[in-house]
Design an enzyme around this catalytic site. Structure first.
Site, PDB file in Angstrom:
ATOM      1  N   ASP A  15      39.007  36.218  29.744  1.00 38.56           N
ATOM      2  CA  ASP A  15      40.221  35.518  29.294  1.00 38.56           C
ATOM      3  C   ASP A  15      40.406  35.543  27.782  1.00 38.56           C
ATOM      4  OD1 ASP A  15      40.721  34.872  31.955  1.00 38.56           O
ATOM      5  OD2 ASP A  15      39.645  32.971  31.814  1.00 38.56           O
ATOM      6  N   LYS A  18      42.731  40.152  26.766  1.00 44.57           N
ATOM      7  CA  LYS A  18      42.677  41.619  26.926  1.00 44.57           C
ATOM      8  C   LYS A  18      44.004  42.159  27.450  1.00 44.57           C
ATOM      9  CE  LYS A  18      39.368  41.032  29.877  1.00 44.57           C
ATOM     10  NZ  LYS A  18      39.143  39.578  29.763  1.00 44.57           N
ATOM     11  N   GLY A  42      42.436  37.914  35.835  1.00 47.38           N
ATOM     12  CA  GLY A  42      43.811  37.453  35.724  1.00 47.38           C
ATOM     13  C   GLY A  42      44.272  37.725  34.308  1.00 47.38           C
ATOM     14  N   HIS A  43      45.272  38.552  34.159  1.00 48.28           N
ATOM     15  CA  HIS A  43      45.710  38.960  32.820  1.00 48.28           C
ATOM     16  C   HIS A  43      47.187  38.640  32.677  1.00 48.28           C
ATOM     17  CE1 HIS A  43      42.408  42.199  33.482  1.00 48.28           C
ATOM     18  NE2 HIS A  43      41.888  41.046  33.147  1.00 48.28           N
ATOM     19  N   GLN A 217      37.033  40.908  32.759  1.00 48.32           N
ATOM     20  CA  GLN A 217      35.990  39.942  32.374  1.00 48.32           C
ATOM     21  C   GLN A 217      35.518  40.182  30.922  1.00 48.32           C
ATOM     22  OE1 GLN A 217      35.335  41.558  35.770  1.00 48.32           O
ATOM     23  NE2 GLN A 217      36.763  40.021  36.440  1.00 48.32           N
TER      24      GLN A 217
HETATM   25  P1  GDP Z   1      42.579  38.242  29.767  1.00 47.76           P
HETATM   26  O1  GDP Z   1      41.977  37.889  31.085  1.00 47.76           O
HETATM   27  O2  GDP Z   1      41.567  38.603  28.750  1.00 47.76           O
HETATM   28  O3  GDP Z   1      43.676  39.253  29.881  1.00 47.76           O
HETATM   29  O4  GDP Z   1      43.246  36.896  29.237  1.00 47.76           O
HETATM   30  P2  GDP Z   1      44.198  35.907  30.092  1.00 47.76           P
HETATM   31  O5  GDP Z   1      45.530  36.548  30.232  1.00 47.76           O
HETATM   32  O6  GDP Z   1      43.515  35.454  31.323  1.00 47.76           O
HETATM   33  O7  GDP Z   1      44.224  34.638  29.141  1.00 47.76           O
HETATM   34  C1  GDP Z   1      44.728  34.706  27.850  1.00 47.76           C
HETATM   35  C2  GDP Z   1      45.952  33.745  27.757  1.00 47.76           C
HETATM   36  O8  GDP Z   1      46.303  33.593  26.407  1.00 47.76           O
HETATM   37  C3  GDP Z   1      47.191  34.296  28.442  1.00 47.76           C
HETATM   38  O9  GDP Z   1      47.925  33.230  28.947  1.00 47.76           O
HETATM   39  C4  GDP Z   1      47.957  34.988  27.302  1.00 47.76           C
HETATM   40  O10 GDP Z   1      49.361  35.006  27.519  1.00 47.76           O
HETATM   41  C5  GDP Z   1      47.624  34.081  26.161  1.00 47.76           C
HETATM   42  N1  GDP Z   1      47.546  34.720  24.841  1.00 47.76           N
HETATM   43  C6  GDP Z   1      47.038  35.927  24.491  1.00 47.76           C
HETATM   44  N2  GDP Z   1      47.062  36.077  23.147  1.00 47.76           N
HETATM   45  C7  GDP Z   1      47.595  34.944  22.649  1.00 47.76           C
HETATM   46  C8  GDP Z   1      47.837  34.495  21.315  1.00 47.76           C
HETATM   47  O11 GDP Z   1      47.554  35.137  20.320  1.00 47.76           O
HETATM   48  N3  GDP Z   1      48.392  33.243  21.207  1.00 47.76           N
HETATM   49  C9  GDP Z   1      48.710  32.463  22.276  1.00 47.76           C
HETATM   50  N4  GDP Z   1      49.251  31.278  22.067  1.00 47.76           N
HETATM   51  N5  GDP Z   1      48.482  32.872  23.544  1.00 47.76           N
HETATM   52  C10 GDP Z   1      47.916  34.086  23.715  1.00 47.76           C
HETATM   53  P1  IMO Z   2      39.433  38.223  33.238  1.00 46.47           P
HETATM   54  O1  IMO Z   2      39.514  39.702  33.504  1.00 46.47           O
HETATM   55  C1  IMO Z   2      37.175  34.509  33.202  1.00 46.47           C
HETATM   56  C2  IMO Z   2      33.972  34.146  36.167  1.00 46.47           C
HETATM   57  C3  IMO Z   2      34.155  33.083  37.226  1.00 46.47           C
HETATM   58  C4  IMO Z   2      32.711  32.710  37.501  1.00 46.47           C
HETATM   59  C5  IMO Z   2      31.996  34.058  37.401  1.00 46.47           C
HETATM   60  C6  IMO Z   2      31.781  34.751  38.738  1.00 46.47           C
HETATM   61  O2  IMO Z   2      40.689  37.501  33.517  1.00 46.47           O
HETATM   62  O3  IMO Z   2      38.876  37.969  31.885  1.00 46.47           O
HETATM   63  P2  IMO Z   2      33.398  36.027  40.416  1.00 46.47           P
HETATM   64  O4  IMO Z   2      34.594  35.529  41.175  1.00 46.47           O
HETATM   65  O5  IMO Z   2      33.663  37.183  39.546  1.00 46.47           O
HETATM   66  O6  IMO Z   2      32.208  36.232  41.321  1.00 46.47           O
HETATM   67  O7  IMO Z   2      32.985  34.774  39.471  1.00 46.47           O
HETATM   68  O8  IMO Z   2      32.811  34.881  36.574  1.00 46.47           O
HETATM   69  N1  IMO Z   2      35.086  35.133  36.049  1.00 46.47           N
HETATM   70  C7  IMO Z   2      35.990  35.108  35.068  1.00 46.47           C
HETATM   71  N2  IMO Z   2      36.170  34.230  34.059  1.00 46.47           N
HETATM   72  N3  IMO Z   2      37.952  35.614  33.298  1.00 46.47           N
HETATM   73  C8  IMO Z   2      37.760  36.511  34.295  1.00 46.47           C
HETATM   74  O9  IMO Z   2      38.414  37.683  34.348  1.00 46.47           O
HETATM   75  C9  IMO Z   2      36.763  36.269  35.252  1.00 46.47           C
HETATM   76  N4  IMO Z   2      36.332  36.921  36.349  1.00 46.47           N
HETATM   77  C10 IMO Z   2      35.288  36.228  36.813  1.00 46.47           C
HETATM   78  O10 IMO Z   2      34.894  31.994  36.728  1.00 46.47           O
HETATM   79  O11 IMO Z   2      32.216  31.891  36.466  1.00 46.47           O
HETATM   80 MG    MG Z   3      41.981  36.347  32.448  1.00 45.76          MG
END
Ligand code: GDP
Ligand code: IMO
Ligand code: MG
Length: 419
Positions: A15, A18, A42-43, A217
């Site tokens: 999270d 990416k 989840g992205h 991840q």
């Molecule tokens: P990922 O799993 O690494 O792709 O990250 P996620 O999408 O799960 O979580 C990142 C969250 O932060 C998402 O809701 C993005 O829309 C948000 N996000 C990413 N970059 C920024 C930023 O620079 N500022 C803010 N406020 N939100 C951001």
């Molecule tokens: P992205 O790509 C954050 C965490 C889960 C748990 C552990 C194992 O969005 O960054 P799993 O279901 O993979 O067996 O869970 O890994 N986890 C993540 N945490 N971002 C993710 O993906 C994750 N994918 C798995 O919360 O702690």
């Molecule tokens: Mg994510």
């Protein structure tokens, strides 16, 4: 022009943003490839205020020509179909290549995931309950249904029956006919995309196409290098590009490490700089994209970033969510640990749960809430950013000996500065 072959990886606990960075970069890439994980990922991507969530499809789909789902992934075909349908509403012309070698995640795996967590009781991992662990267990147990099996109801049923025979005690009764039919039916819609993704990438490379690999991840969730057992079940580091897609590691020259300006984590396990700040969670909307669970929050952790930088051999960095961190009155960075009396600048290979960890911190002055000023910064570039923010960025660059080239100031694609 020189061909660009790049990898985006997460440097913390997932999270990191990416998805946002991948989407931003993909105006320069022809193909975007996932090589690990499944819909535990989840992205979120935001384009002109419109939010798109990706779980299985690479987040560069809106800009790149072709999206590739590599063999290193585990794929829930029903979820993938839904995601493709959603994506087609946002973009009609989308080219998809799914590796036939990727493993299939079924309802059985989701049942097993939950059961395994229950049996772990006090030491549960806090998985996303998407069946990811059990699906990888089957891969290494040589039991997987592969994506290329989905065109045969007989193969699906035989493999599911084999799974039940071997794991039936844990899954309880499952309606094999129903599950097989669902998989077969999803497979019949997906089959047009299923093929040899590795050969596709080889051909693209030979044609001089630019390819971006998107890791799911983060380093601390890597099955080998993360905070085991509180990790996911795949390799998340850049080295797994090759095994997860069939593309040669000798061709990857650019590794972009993405990190959040602070640290968050979903699920159990060690988190040395954790502060559990409700302010940070609320300001940053720190709730899991896949599960909606509140994310644990903490300060930036340099021992983790140093470790991730070396494991991935990153050559450039992207920092996200600086806008959020500025909303706090006081900012700290964990610079090193003392574990059982010994100093550590880099996250060690093992931390005993019984050990006492002290984190050394450096304190920084805030740059305040910049939300109303972001568009001004975007037009003026790095040097016009608030002094305290630049001090923060440069401190991290010096500590990691690596340049932060991409600076994200908001969720929207356009809220990005490249140095
Ligand atoms: P990922 O799993 O690494 O792709 O990250 P996620 O999408 O799960 O979580 C990142 C969250 O932060 C998402 O809701 C993005 O829309 C948000 N996000 C990413 N970059 C920024 C930023 O620079 N500022 C803010 N406020 N939100 C951001
Ligand atoms: P992205 O790509 C954050 C965490 C889960 C748990 C552990 C194992 O969005 O960054 P799993 O279901 O993979 O067996 O869970 O890994 N986890 C993540 N945490 N971002 C993710 O993906 C994750 N994918 C798995 O919360 O702690
Ligand atoms: Mg994510």
């Amino acid at each position: 022009m020189v061909t660009m072959i790049s990898v985006v990886v997460g440097m913390q606990f997932g999270d990191e943003g990416k998805g946002k960075i991948t989407d931003y970069l993909c105006s320069n890439y022809d193909d975007v490839v996932r090589f690990n994980g499944g819909n535990n990922a989840g992205h979120t991507v935001v384009i002109d205020g419109k939010k798109i969530k990706f779980h299985l499809i690479p987040s560069g789909a809106m800009q790149a020509g072709t999206v590739v789902l590599g063999n290193g992934m585990v794929i829930d075909p029903l979820k993938l179909l839904d995601e493709i349908k959603q994506l087609k509403l946002a973009k009609d012309n989308i080219k998809i290549v799914i590796s036939g070698r990727a493993g299939v995640v079924t309802e059985l795996h989701r049942i097993l995931d939950k059961k395994e967590e229950e049996l772990r009781s006090n030491s549960s991992i806090g998985t996303t309950s998407q069946g990811i662990g059990p699906a990888y267990e089957d891969k290494y147990g040589r039991l997987s249904i592969k994506m290329y099996d989905l065109n045969s109801i007989k193969k699906i049923k035989d493999k599911l029956n084999q799974l039940i025979a071997m794991k039936g005690l844990l899954t309880g009764p499952v309606d094999i006919d129903r599950v097989s039919n669902e998989l077969y039916s999803a497979g019949s819609e997906l089959y047009e995309y299923i093929g040899d993704a590795s050969e596709f990438l080889e051909d693209e490379y030979r044609l001089g196409k630019n390819i971006l690999f998107e890791g799911a991840q983060g380093a601390m969730l890597d099955i080998d290098f993360g905070t085991y057992p509180f990790v996911t079940s795949s390799n998340t580091v850049a080295g797994s590009v090759s095994t997860g897609s069939g593309f040669s590691f000798r061709r990857v020259e650019d590794v972009i490490g993405v990190f959040k300006a602070y640290t968050t984590k979903v699920g159990s396990g060690i988190f040395p700089t954790e502060i559990g700040s409700d302010d940070l969670r609320i300001a940053g909307n720190e709730y899991g994209t896949t599960t909606g669970r509140p994310r644990r929050t903490g300060w930036l952790d340099l021992p983790i970033l140093r470790y991730a930088a070396y494991l991935n051999d990153v050559n450039r960095l992207a920092i996200t969510k600086l806008d959020i961190l500025g909303k706090l009155n006081q900012i700290k960075v964990g610079t090193s640990y003392i574990i059982d009396g010994k100093d550590y600048e880099r996250f060690p290979d093992k931390i005993d749960p019984e050990s006492e960890i002290t984190v050394n911190y450096e304190t920084f002055e805030t740059w305040g809430d910049i939300s109303s000023r972001i568009s001004g910064y975007l037009g003026s570039g790095y040097d016009a950013l608030p002094y305290n923010m630049r001090k923060y960025i440069e401190f991290i660059e010096d500590s990691l000996n690596c340049s932060i080239d991409i600076i994200s100031l908001g969720e929207d694609r356009k809220s990005t500065i490249v140095k």
